[in-house]
Enzyme design. Sequence first.
Site, mmCIF file in Angstrom:
data_model
loop_
_atom_site.group_PDB
_atom_site.id
_atom_site.type_symbol
_atom_site.label_atom_id
_atom_site.label_comp_id
_atom_site.label_asym_id
_atom_site.label_seq_id
_atom_site.Cartn_x
_atom_site.Cartn_y
_atom_site.Cartn_z
ATOM 1 N N LYS A 60 46.112 -4.529 -9.125
ATOM 2 C CA LYS A 60 44.774 -4.232 -9.655
ATOM 3 C C LYS A 60 43.887 -5.497 -9.635
ATOM 4 C CE LYS A 60 41.324 -2.733 -12.124
ATOM 5 N NZ LYS A 60 40.262 -1.872 -11.679
ATOM 6 N N LYS A 73 36.751 -10.874 -17.355
ATOM 7 C CA LYS A 73 38.134 -10.894 -17.851
ATOM 8 C C LYS A 73 39.120 -10.806 -16.678
ATOM 9 C CE LYS A 73 39.423 -6.890 -18.661
ATOM 10 N NZ LYS A 73 40.181 -5.714 -18.338
HETATM 11 P P1 NAD Z 1 35.503 0.742 -23.171
HETATM 12 O O1 NAD Z 1 35.144 -0.456 -23.945
HETATM 13 O O2 NAD Z 1 34.435 1.715 -22.800
HETATM 14 O O3 NAD Z 1 36.651 1.575 -23.933
HETATM 15 C C1 NAD Z 1 37.711 0.973 -24.604
HETATM 16 C C2 NAD Z 1 38.082 1.862 -25.791
HETATM 17 O O4 NAD Z 1 39.227 1.271 -26.437
HETATM 18 C C3 NAD Z 1 36.985 1.983 -26.838
HETATM 19 O O5 NAD Z 1 36.794 3.347 -27.141
HETATM 20 C C4 NAD Z 1 37.536 1.232 -28.062
HETATM 21 O O6 NAD Z 1 37.163 1.834 -29.274
HETATM 22 C C5 NAD Z 1 39.041 1.379 -27.842
HETATM 23 N N1 NAD Z 1 39.811 0.297 -28.472
HETATM 24 C C6 NAD Z 1 39.685 -1.037 -28.313
HETATM 25 N N2 NAD Z 1 40.592 -1.699 -29.063
HETATM 26 C C7 NAD Z 1 41.287 -0.740 -29.721
HETATM 27 C C8 NAD Z 1 42.337 -0.790 -30.666
HETATM 28 N N3 NAD Z 1 42.840 -1.949 -31.082
HETATM 29 N N4 NAD Z 1 42.804 0.383 -31.134
HETATM 30 C C9 NAD Z 1 42.303 1.576 -30.725
HETATM 31 N N5 NAD Z 1 41.291 1.672 -29.831
HETATM 32 C C10 NAD Z 1 40.799 0.527 -29.342
HETATM 33 O O7 NAD Z 1 36.249 0.193 -21.849
HETATM 34 P P2 NAD Z 1 36.497 0.969 -20.458
HETATM 35 O O8 NAD Z 1 35.375 0.679 -19.531
HETATM 36 O O9 NAD Z 1 36.916 2.356 -20.744
HETATM 37 O O10 NAD Z 1 37.747 0.101 -19.898
HETATM 38 C C11 NAD Z 1 39.061 0.251 -20.409
HETATM 39 C C12 NAD Z 1 40.008 -0.511 -19.472
HETATM 40 O O11 NAD Z 1 39.913 0.045 -18.150
HETATM 41 C C13 NAD Z 1 39.713 -1.997 -19.341
HETATM 42 O O12 NAD Z 1 40.891 -2.732 -19.257
HETATM 43 C C14 NAD Z 1 38.931 -2.066 -18.033
HETATM 44 O O13 NAD Z 1 39.047 -3.335 -17.410
HETATM 45 C C15 NAD Z 1 39.599 -0.973 -17.227
HETATM 46 N N6 NAD Z 1 38.780 -0.371 -16.178
HETATM 47 C C16 NAD Z 1 37.479 -0.026 -16.415
HETATM 48 C C17 NAD Z 1 36.724 0.549 -15.387
HETATM 49 C C18 NAD Z 1 35.265 0.930 -15.579
HETATM 50 O O14 NAD Z 1 34.577 1.212 -14.572
HETATM 51 N N7 NAD Z 1 34.758 0.985 -16.798
HETATM 52 C C19 NAD Z 1 37.296 0.770 -14.127
HETATM 53 C C20 NAD Z 1 38.631 0.454 -13.937
HETATM 54 C C21 NAD Z 1 39.366 -0.120 -14.970
#
Ligand code: NAD
Length: 294
Positions: A170, A238
């Site tokens: 990734k 990150k």
């Molecule tokens: P986001 O910030 O929209 O969602 C993260 C969620 O996790 C939030 O709802 C938050 O409340 C919850 N959270 C955080 N800490 C927590 C805890 N301790 N306990 C319970 N819930 C908790 O982020 P996202 O964009 O959905 O990304 C999530 C992951 O996916 C990341 O690692 C990101 O790098 C990866 N990712 C994101 C994308 C994208 O396009 N957004 C694409 C591929 C991968």
Amino acid sequence: MSKLGFIGLGIMGKPMAGHLIKGGHTLYLYSRSGVPETLTKEGGIACASIKEVAEKAEIIITMVPDTPDVEKVIFGKDGLSEGLGKGKTVIDMSTISPDETKVFASRLQKLGCDYVDAPVSGGEGGAIAASLTIMVGADEAVFNKIKPILELMGKKVTLIGGNGAGQTCKLANNIISALNIEAAAEGLIFASKAGLDPVVVLEALLGGSAYSRCLENHGERMIKRNFAPGFRIELHQKDLNLALESARKMGVSLPNTALTQQLFNASAALDGAKKDNSYIIAALEALANHKVGK
Ligand code: NAD
């Protein structure tokens, strides 16, 4: 059908959990931001704590921002490890450190549980369309057990190797996508400052050898000034940090990744940390004293 848990219902997690509910599984849900009503209306069950999710579900998926978040969810107070029993499986679909992933896997294996790293590519659009690419680090037997669940969220599910291999793959993905987005921004600024219409330029380029999904998606965002995330700059920073850190340990030089990280830093300083990663164009626009699009 299985009893599944899902922790982290943000931009990615919410639609992903929705596909699992539609796939007929029982979903136990928890997110720090609260459980979206759309998911409970579809039949998902909101839990009061992460520990409760671990007690009720057999396979638990995490989709939270960063390595410390995953550690807190699994090993923190009232976290998964307090509710897990032998034979349960944790699948982390966040993008986090490959090294820490191996540590988490071995700590959970000591509790009699399996651990899978299964980060995704395809963005919010891919999560909504259930067309994600999923890169898996796991034992083969565990992979075969959970593959049908991953296939409800993604079109291409690949076992890359043992624990940590999914995360390393990734990071390679995000090195390539960051450089692609940066290249799209440079090309559009160059053409636009020369007086060309970026809309016409983008349309032409999408038919040629410069085509990429990043050029298509992020190029359009740059021209339309649509910087609502998507994938936030702070999350891409990150990931490039993780890549640069691993590269340093291995003795690998990633010169363009380092440069692109600097441009992300500049875009973040221009109020962009929480904006979409296509906002990298803001740093280049400042250097060119020229704005693309309206
Ligand atoms: P986001 O910030 O929209 O969602 C993260 C969620 O996790 C939030 O709802 C938050 O409340 C919850 N959270 C955080 N800490 C927590 C805890 N301790 N306990 C319970 N819930 C908790 O982020 P996202 O964009 O959905 O990304 C999530 C992951 O996916 C990341 O690692 C990101 O790098 C990866 N990712 C994101 C994308 C994208 O396009 N957004 C694409 C591929 C991968």
